[in-house]
Design an enzyme around this catalytic site. Structure first.
Site, PDB file in Angstrom:
ATOM      1  CG  ASP A 146      -6.028 -11.717   0.343  1.00  0.00           C
ATOM      2  OD1 ASP A 146      -6.956 -12.291  -0.250  1.00  0.00           O
ATOM      3  OD2 ASP A 146      -6.153 -11.209   1.470  1.00  0.00           O
ATOM      4  CG  HIS A 205      -0.673  -9.155  -0.061  1.00  0.00           C
ATOM      5  ND1 HIS A 205      -0.122  -9.620   1.114  1.00  0.00           N
ATOM      6  CD2 HIS A 205      -1.997  -9.089   0.164  1.00  0.00           C
ATOM      7  CE1 HIS A 205      -1.082  -9.818   2.000  1.00  0.00           C
ATOM      8  NE2 HIS A 205      -2.232  -9.521   1.431  1.00  0.00           N
ATOM      9  CD  GLU A 255      -6.330  -4.106  -2.289  1.00  0.00           C
ATOM     10  OE1 GLU A 255      -5.436  -3.501  -1.669  1.00  0.00           O
ATOM     11  OE2 GLU A 255      -7.044  -4.988  -1.750  1.00  0.00           O
ATOM     12  CD  GLU A 308     -13.062  -7.356   1.736  1.00  0.00           C
ATOM     13  OE1 GLU A 308     -13.817  -7.339   2.706  1.00  0.00           O
ATOM     14  OE2 GLU A 308     -11.812  -7.388   1.819  1.00  0.00           O
ATOM     15  CE  LYS A 326      -3.995   0.430   1.563  1.00  0.00           C
ATOM     16  NZ  LYS A 326      -5.313   0.845   1.047  1.00  0.00           N
TER      17      LYS A 326
END
Length: 940
Positions: free
Chosen positions: A464, A468, A545, A541, A396
């Site tokens: 994920d 990431h 991303e 979700e 992030k």
């Protein structure tokens, strides 16, 4: 009931939750190639593996863990001997076959192939076809949960486990063995058939309740169970025997049989034709050229009897909206809306390429001094990474810096640009060097590269990775734009390629990583859970991303001259964009059940969708989680501007007012539809707010003020360079493109505009064009203007490909004024107030070819409350076509023939346009997907 809110697999983003990492690490060898994207060699000795200037290990840092069961026990892939050396695609719709997350379930959790659902058990494969949605979780979730109609297997089968035996792009073959019997069943997305092979027993179908037999023809049996129709196919010469809920057939010398779910009992003859054309594999091929992304989805088959090699495939909504291939009248229910059946082993989709730009274009609306001040706040912060230590929060922080590099460059702040680049390089190089406080480690059993310190199950559940690593790839792409030497394979490029291979590997022959680990090419989007261990199937979700990874691939491929990776990114982004549009935002309002009271979902599940996140019920996060991070890859969201407006309106209703926590993200989202409204919110705060952790005031200020100046993205136009975009305001278009190449090039846009772009530069120009409403002649779609879309949809989307639908013959009877076999287009959940002085308007292109005496006619109807009763109907005089090939224009100017009822406020209402041939004895065509296929309603 699905435990959506009780079990956590993915993200928690309210606070970093930073984990510590032990300093010691055991360094072992790894079966991964050190350079490039090719297969790896097997390890011989323990070592740190060099990868260009970087390195990684095949041993996790001391005190950390890899994939485990829910009790923390280590777990390895559950594969047959035949599949043992093949990288298994975790994060798939069927991953629970290979990943035994729960120690007491060695078979699988429910798997949602659509239209069929499956669950492995000791006696074989449960098969269901859920057609009625349930609304659960206080109305926050809809689900078509798996419920077995029948179980397919062999007589006496009692296997201690189920393993994955073979798989391809969207099909899988689970395997059962109990010492006396072996059983395999090939299943997949869009497959109405289950193809079974077994030995050691008779074919056995166990139904959930006593079946009704509607057809019995020896080896072909038609049954109805729980209201669903199935056909059972045994080898020729066999005979099905029905005894209560047990149905058996001897296989004789054969080892195969199949079953299919039928859309209706009269479809049996069609399905029987393909009963023994067994699917053996599935593969997608993509191409990105000239501003268009095409994809062909193909099945390979084997004829068990006869010579038939064709099959039937059910296409998801995001597919059939973008194909011109012929479809049958057969349809299925699914959590993704109606699936339509094609009678062929392949089909092709075509979409406009959704461009990605490193930054929005320079504009006069940005105060350079103010922006420079905001940039310095980030570049000169005491800790630009805000304490981030794990893969997600480090990513992030990298993403926040990456967005500012081209912005600083754009306004001439080169020192700030270079400082930001230095910060990014330094942190990436720490992660890309084994033995420090952060590093990457390869797991030879799961064929995956995991960063430590890990977070949110990226290690223990293989969750994920695409989320990431998207930030690392994107940041590296921005660095490569300014420093190609840093991105070379001999430097740090090899480590970036390992992250790409882990998350979005384009190779099906790479022995070190699976093909496209988390991207489900048929479902059209990625999955987040590595094990898929839920009653609701897999989930995702933060679709945004996932898009961030695709955008990173476009920019990385462009910056490093790897057009194959660039085009892979374009395929993934364009495909997932349509899936997000339909399944997360329900932009066409044709997917979510009518009983589900939301216009968006925070999470998509195999069984449906949920207005929720993993960590909070705060509406701001539910709506914002599918927006972050806002980048030059976010422009695709602007295709459905009316959906953005509905989304923001719902968030504010649910939130009790405008956003407070994630206001910057939601301002930027709103600016893709209504830049002026977003700017008003920014101006009202005047920079006095706390940015979301992946955002900065510099980026938000630049984004909102730029779009307010140049206009929202104009997604009706695409460029033939994937790193290009178009914006439109008040009839003026702004064209921009970045050329990463070493020579100048000309970019051609789909509206005919060209733009000359120097080498390694961004160019921008303006010109006339862009959408503009006309009360008499409707233009491209706005909030009250809808395009006709193939598939029976009225939509505000402006990016669907041009097509044409057939209007049925009047069969030689005068049908003037009365719809006869009309072609129907509809939009639901419409809200609006009657516009004073306005009237229904439409512009259609019709063509009767060389047929004489045809007369297309239109009726527009309004169901003001969405209760199924149309309160207002306006029938227009028919249009007499000529017998010459070519489009003719039919508008409301033909005049009204009859009007019934009155207009009133639309509250979740329905608008319908019907077109039929009033005269003649032949079919005609009506155009779809263009500015000449438009209905404008008299509402604001």
């Amino acid at each position: 009931m699905i435990e959506v809110l009780l079990v956590r697999t993915s993200l928690s983003r309210l606070a970093p939750g930073l984990a510590s990492r032990p300093a010691a690490a055991t360094l072992l060898a790894i079966a991964v190639a050190a350079v490039g994207l090719g297969p790896a060699a097997s390890p011989a000795v323990a070592a740190t593996i060099p990868a260009g200037a970087g390195s990684y290990t095949d041993s996790r840092p001391a005190g950390t863990s890899g994939p485990t069961t829910n009790t923390g026990a280590p777990v390895t892939p559950k594969l047959t001997t035949a599949a043992r050396d093949k990288p298994v695609p975790t994060n798939d719709w069927w991953s629970s076959l290979a990943y035994q997350r729960y120690g007491d379930n060695p078979y699988s959790t429910p798997m949602y192939g659509h239209p069929l659902t499956y669950q492995a058990k000791a006696s074989g494969l449960e098969v269901g076809y859920p057609t009625t949605p349930a609304i659960v979780g206080d109305g926050r979730q809809y689900e078509y949960a798996h419920k077995a109609d029948l179980t397919v297997g062999l007589s006496g089968l009692n296997s201690p486990d189920t393993k994955a035996d073979a798989w391809s792009d969207w099909t899988v073959t689970p395997y059962w063995a109990d010492g006396s019997r072996t059983f395999r069943a090939t299943i997949g997305h869009g497959m109405p058939f289950v193809y079974a092979k077994g030995s050691g027993g008779d074919a056995r179908i166990t139904t959930a309740s006593t079946p009704t037999v509607f057809s019995d023809d020896g080896n072909v049996l038609g049954i109805t169970v729980a209201g669903h129709h199935y056909a059972l196919f045994a080898p020729t010469g066999s005979d099905w025997n029905v005894s209560g809920t047990a149905i058996t057939a001897g296989l004789g010398s054969k080892d195969y049989f199949s079953l299919a779910v039928l859309p209706s009992t009269d479809a049996l003859a069609t399905y029987r034709k393909y009963a023994f054309s067994f699917v053996t594999g599935s593969q997608v091929a993509w191409q990105s050229t000239g501003g268009t992304v095409k994809a062909t989805y193909s099945l390979t088959t084997e004829a068990k009897e006869g010579t038939e090699r064709g099959t039937l495939q059910a296409l998801y909504r995001h597919q059939w909206l973008h194909t011109t291939d012929a479809l049958t009248p057969y349809t299925y229910v699914s959590p993704r809306g109606t699936m339509k059946v094609r009678e062929s082993a392949s089909f092709t989709t075509s979409q406009k390429n959704n461009g990605v730009v490193p930054a929005l274009p320079a504009s006069s609306g940005v105060d350079k001094a103010r922006l420079a001040g905001y940039l310095n706040e980030v570049a000169n912060a005491s800790d630009p990474f805000s304490g981030a230590a794990d893969t997600y929060w480090t990513g992030k922080a990298l993403g926040r810096l990456a967005q500012l590099v081209p912005v600083a460059d754009q306004i001439g702040e080169t020192a700030t640009r270079d400082k930001l680049l230095g910060l990014m390089k330094g942190r990436l190089q720490e992660w890309f060097t084994a033995g420090g406080a952060s590093e990457f480690s390869y797991d030879k059993d799961w064929k995956t590269l995991t960063g430590y310190p890990a977070s949110y199950g990226s290690d223990t559940e293989l969750n994920d990775h695409h989320f990431h690593y998207s930030y690392y790839v994107y940041a590296a792409a921005i660095i490569a734009q300014y420093d190609q030497a840093w991105a070379a394979d001999s430097a740090w490029g090899t480590m970036i390629k390992h992250l790409i291979r882990d998350t979005a590997n384009p190779s099906r022959t790479d022995s070190a990583y699976p093909f496209l680990r988390g991207f489900d090419v048929y479902a059209g989007h990625s999955w987040a859970s590595g094990h898929q261990g839920f009653a609701a199937g897999n989930n995702q979700e933060s679709s945004s991303e996932s898009i961030n990874l695709s955008a990173g691939l476009v920019l990385w491929g462009a910056a490093t001259g790897d057009n194959n990776l660039r085009d892979l990114g374009s395929f993934l982004l364009t495909t997932e964009s349509e899936a997000i549009t339909q399944y997360w935002f329900d932009a066409s309002q044709q997917v979510f059940p009518a009983s589900f009271g939301h216009d968006t979902v925070g999470m998509v599940w195999g069984s449906g969708g949920a207005y929720s996140t993993w960590w909070t019920a705060n509406p701001e996060e539910i709506h914002g989680i599918n927006v972050l991070p806002v980048t030059g890859g976010s422009l695709h969201l602007a295709r459905e501007k009316a959906a953005i407006k509905r989304n923001i309106a719902e968030m504010e209703r649910e939130n009790g007012g405008p956003a407070q926590e994630w206001r910057d993200l939601l301002w930027q989202f709103e600016s893709l539809s209504d830049p002026a409204a977003a700017k008003a919110k920014w101006d009202g705060v005047n920079g006095n707010y706390t940015p979301e952790q992946g955002e900065s005031k510099a980026h938000t200020y630049h984004w909102i003020n730029t779009l307010n100046t140049v206009g929202a993205p104009d997604m009706t136009v695409s460029g033939d360079l994937p790193t290009s975009a178009v914006f439109s305001k008040d009839g003026t278009r702004t064209y921009t493109a970045h050329n990463h190449g070493s020579t100048a090039r000309t970019v051609t846009f789909s509206d005919g505009r060209t733009l000359s772009v120097p080498a390694r530069s961004t160019a921008t120009s303006t010109g006339p064009g862009g959408p503009g409403p006309d009360p008499e002649e409707p233009g491209p779609s706005t909030g009250n203007t809808f395009r006709l879309k193939t598939g029976g949809v009225l939509t505000t989307a402006t990016t669907d490909p041009a097509g044409a639908d057939t209007v049925a013959s009047a069969d030689g009877v005068n049908r003037d004024g009365t719809p006869y076999r009309p072609t129907v287009y509809e939009v639901k959940k419409v809200n609006g107030k009657v516009a004073s002085g306005a009237a229904t308007a439409f512009r259609l292109r019709v063509d009767a070819g060389t047929k004489v005496g045809l007369a297309p006619q239109v009726r527009v109807s309004y169901d003001l409350t969405g209760d199924g009763t149309f309160d207002r109907a306006e029938t227009f005089r028919y249009f007499a076509t000529d017998p010459v090939n070519g489009w003719e224009e039919y508008t409301q100017a033909s005049g009204a023939q009859a009007t019934t009822g009155s207009l009133g406020e639309l509250k979740n209402g329905t608008v319908r346009l019907e077109i039929w041939n009033a005269l003649g004895n032949g079919t005609s065509q009506v155009q779809t997907g263009t500015d000449a296929a438009v209905l404008k309603i008299p509402y604001v």
